[in-house]
Design a protein around this motif. Structure first.
Motif, mmCIF file in Angstrom:
data_model
loop_
_atom_site.group_PDB
_atom_site.id
_atom_site.type_symbol
_atom_site.label_atom_id
_atom_site.label_comp_id
_atom_site.label_asym_id
_atom_site.label_seq_id
_atom_site.Cartn_x
_atom_site.Cartn_y
_atom_site.Cartn_z
ATOM 1 N N ALA A 85 81.282 54.610 68.812
ATOM 2 C CA ALA A 85 82.434 53.725 68.709
ATOM 3 C C ALA A 85 82.585 53.299 67.250
ATOM 4 N N HIS A 86 83.752 53.535 66.688
ATOM 5 C CA HIS A 86 84.022 53.232 65.286
ATOM 6 C C HIS A 86 85.232 52.312 65.170
ATOM 7 N N LEU A 87 85.447 51.825 63.953
ATOM 8 C CA LEU A 87 86.628 51.031 63.636
ATOM 9 C C LEU A 87 87.293 51.622 62.403
ATOM 10 N N VAL A 88 88.624 51.508 62.362
ATOM 11 C CA VAL A 88 89.399 51.986 61.217
ATOM 12 C C VAL A 88 90.429 50.910 60.900
ATOM 13 N N SER A 89 90.502 50.538 59.634
ATOM 14 C CA SER A 89 91.527 49.596 59.177
ATOM 15 C C SER A 89 92.384 50.294 58.121
ATOM 16 N N PHE A 90 93.657 50.460 58.444
ATOM 17 C CA PHE A 90 94.614 51.077 57.533
ATOM 18 C C PHE A 90 95.227 49.986 56.656
#
Length: 187
Positions: A85-90
């Motif tokens: 499980a990962h997170l991405v912030s654009f």
């Protein structure tokens, strides 16, 4: 015998659950620059479940709480040992937010950037179209203003890179997100 079979099927389906209000929105490929100044693309997340947010580093309103909420989600993933499980912030202000700015911003919220990717390296026009066409999220930077107007939802993306669901990024349903991530990971 049929009763035993039906009981087992009901028990298994109750344990696995399902994702309510599933969207199944396709997400186009992308290749951007991460907070370390390295190329990062959609394919780098293949086989992983991820939660995405849209933020910018000099935001005076919603971005710090959204990012703090993402950090709480990251801690929940760690507590549950959800390695995929990962997170991405654009960044929605990519012409201002350089990789080093994103890294400094990120470190206000987490000391673990192994599974959280802050992205930039595209134009303002690109992120406005990308957010609208893929996430159905409003992003707009008025001329002569340092603040970007944008939606506050966060998004769940599955292992194939399909947007599965969105949630309020300010009043976050943490347990619902954790439940949905576990379903996608088969946990």
């Amino acid at each position: 015998m049929l009763f035993v079979f039906l009981s087992v099927v009901l028990l298994l389906s109750a344990c696995g659950g399902k994702i309510e209000n599933r969207k199944n929105w396709p997400l186009e490929s992308f290749e951007h620059t991460d907070h370390n100044g390295m190329p990062f693309k959609k394919e780098d997340l293949s086989g992983k479940v991820w939660v995405a947010s849209f933020i910018f580093t000099n935001c005076e309103t919603v971005c710090p709480p959204i990012t703090a909420n993402m950090a709480r989600i990251q801690r929940m993933f760690a507590e549950e040992k959800l390695e995929d499980a990962h997170l991405v912030s654009f960044s929605v202000d990519p012409e201002v937010d350089k990789p080093e700015d994103l890294k400094v911003f990120a470190q206000k919220f987490t000391d673990n950037l192994e599974n959280w990717h802050f992205l930039t390296g595209y134009t303002q026009t690109y992120i406005e179209q990308f957010a609208k066409e893929n996430f159905k999220l409003y992003v707009y930077k008025p001329k002569n203003d340092d603040q970007v107007m944008h939606g506050t939802d966060i998004f769940l993306i599955d292992q194939e890179g399909t947007i599965v669901k969105y949630y309020d990024g300010l009043d976050v349903p943490y347990e619902e997100i954790l439940h949905d991530v576990k379903i996608l990971l088969g946990k």
